[in-house]
Design an enzyme around this catalytic site. Structure first.
Site, PDB file in Angstrom:
ATOM      1  N   GLN A 102       0.851  -1.201   0.000  1.00 50.35           N
ATOM      2  CA  GLN A 102       0.000   0.000   0.000  1.00 50.35           C
ATOM      3  C   GLN A 102       0.885   1.250   0.000  1.00 50.35           C
ATOM      4  OE1 GLN A 102      -3.586  -0.606   2.864  1.00 50.35           O
ATOM      5  NE2 GLN A 102      -1.995  -2.010   3.559  1.00 50.35           N
ATOM      6  N   HIS A 120      -1.354   1.403  -4.254  1.00 51.89           N
ATOM      7  CA  HIS A 120      -1.743   2.824  -4.190  1.00 51.89           C
ATOM      8  C   HIS A 120      -0.815   3.693  -5.032  1.00 51.89           C
ATOM      9  CE1 HIS A 120      -3.860   1.893  -0.129  1.00 51.89           C
ATOM     10  NE2 HIS A 120      -4.604   1.582  -1.161  1.00 51.89           N
ATOM     11  N   CYS A 128       1.310  14.335 -15.531  1.00 53.72           N
ATOM     12  CA  CYS A 128       0.712  15.617 -15.945  1.00 53.72           C
ATOM     13  C   CYS A 128      -0.807  15.465 -16.100  1.00 53.72           C
ATOM     14  CB  CYS A 128       1.324  16.044 -17.289  1.00 53.72           C
ATOM     15  SG  CYS A 128       0.535  17.524 -17.958  1.00 53.72           S
ATOM     16  N   CYS A 151       4.391  20.869 -20.948  1.00 56.86           N
ATOM     17  CA  CYS A 151       3.226  21.314 -21.748  1.00 56.86           C
ATOM     18  C   CYS A 151       2.426  22.371 -21.003  1.00 56.86           C
ATOM     19  CB  CYS A 151       2.333  20.096 -22.073  1.00 56.86           C
ATOM     20  SG  CYS A 151       1.262  19.614 -20.697  1.00 56.86           S
ATOM     21  N   THR A 189       0.396  -3.080   8.539  1.00 58.41           N
ATOM     22  CA  THR A 189      -0.777  -2.359   8.052  1.00 58.41           C
ATOM     23  C   THR A 189      -1.876  -2.401   9.102  1.00 58.41           C
ATOM     24  OG1 THR A 189      -2.431  -2.142   6.290  1.00 58.41           O
ATOM     25  CG2 THR A 189      -1.715  -4.384   6.807  1.00 58.41           C
ATOM     26  N   ASN A 214       3.086  -6.950  13.452  1.00 60.26           N
ATOM     27  CA  ASN A 214       2.645  -5.595  13.782  1.00 60.26           C
ATOM     28  C   ASN A 214       2.749  -5.453  15.304  1.00 60.26           C
ATOM     29  OD1 ASN A 214       1.091  -3.209  14.174  1.00 60.26           O
ATOM     30  ND2 ASN A 214      -0.120  -3.670  12.345  1.00 60.26           N
TER      31      ASN A 214
END
Ligand code: APR
Length: 248
Positions: A102, A120, A128, A151, A189, A214
């Site tokens: 992620q 993600h 752009c 541009c 996570t 975790n």
């Protein structure tokens, strides 16, 4: 924790196809703050005001000044830590196939993992809004905010903002990896953001062993995860990999 490390190492050494789902917690020891919990980014700024696509389109300069400038400083300097290096070593040992991350910091690739699904997107690139041309973030000067493409179009990070869909290719590949794996490592996570947080559920439903790493419990703990190894990802991954190398 020691016997869970041994148990995970034994299971990984015998596994046929291991997949990892990672979140911001694997990059905390590289100096990148998490989003939630102590020191989390969303404790300082409101994600709906600064990380939602509608807020970016309404005022790109504001989002560039508050969120993206800080992210660029932190990510430009970050290096892989023992958690990333441990997952890369598991790939070298022929155990880990795919990392679904992620995170947008590119640290798994820098550590050496070669099949990384960036659920993600990746902050290392800017896109752009007009011509869709991509430019590497480190090349962007912040003298002008928001930065512009040749541009003249406004540049935006090649990440998924809140309010945007996940790249369908990433979604399909991640679901397939979750169906096919026999072990899913869920590392760092909070398992609060969908559809990423559903990936371990898919793995579990397909008969995989789900192992969480975790310091804190998450909504997966006790229901989806077979067990949680409570600790920092760097220390835990280092211990697991050295145990795998000892028994393999
Ligand atoms: N080692 C392992 N885990 C850790 C560590 C560490 N050293 N430090 C913190 N953690 C854990 C926390 O306990 C928490 O469960 O990492 C998790 C970080 O949770 P979040 O900050 O919510 O990060 P994440 O789960 O990746 O967020 C998902 O939310 O805001 C969006 O797009 C953003 O990709 C992000 C998504």
């Amino acid at each position: 924790m020691e016997n869970l490390i041994k148990k995970a190492a034994e299971q990984l050494a015998k596994a046929k196809s291991v997949v990892a789902l990672t979140g911001a917690g694997v990059s905390v020891e590289s100096g990148i703050p998490p989003f939630r919990g102590k020191g989390g980014l969303w404790e300082k700024i409101d994600p709906m005001e600064f990380a939602h696509i509608d807020s970016f389109m309404r005022d790109p300069a504001k989002v560039w000044n508050i969120l993206i400038r800080e992210m660029k400083d932190i990510v430009d300097k970050a290096k892989p830590n023992d958690a990333h290096n441990g997952l890369a070593r598991l790939e070298e040992l022929g155990i880990l196939r795919t990392v679904i991350t992620q995170n947008v910091d590119g640290l798994h690739q820098m550590a050496g993992n070669t099949d990384v699904i960036e659920f993600h997107g990746n902050f290392a690139w800017q896109k752009c809004l007009d011509c869709n041309k991509k430019t590497e973030t480190f090349r962007i000067s912040l003298d002008e905010i928001p930065p512009k493409c040749e541009c003249g179009g406004i540049l935006r990070p090649d990440c998924v903002f809140f309010g945007e869909i996940i790249n369908p290719q990433h979604l399909l590949r991640s679901r397939k990896a979750a169906y096919e794996c026999d072990i899913m490592l869920v590392v760092g996570t909070s398992a609060l953001v969908q559809p990423a947080a559903y990936i371990p559920v898919t793995a579990k439903e397909s008969g995989a062993v789900v192992i969480e790493i975790n310091p804190e419990s998450t909504p997966l703990t006790g229901s989806i995860s077979d067990y949680i190894i409570k600790g920092n990802a760097g220390k835990v991954m280092k211990a697991i990999v050295s145990e795998v190398e000892r028994i393999k």
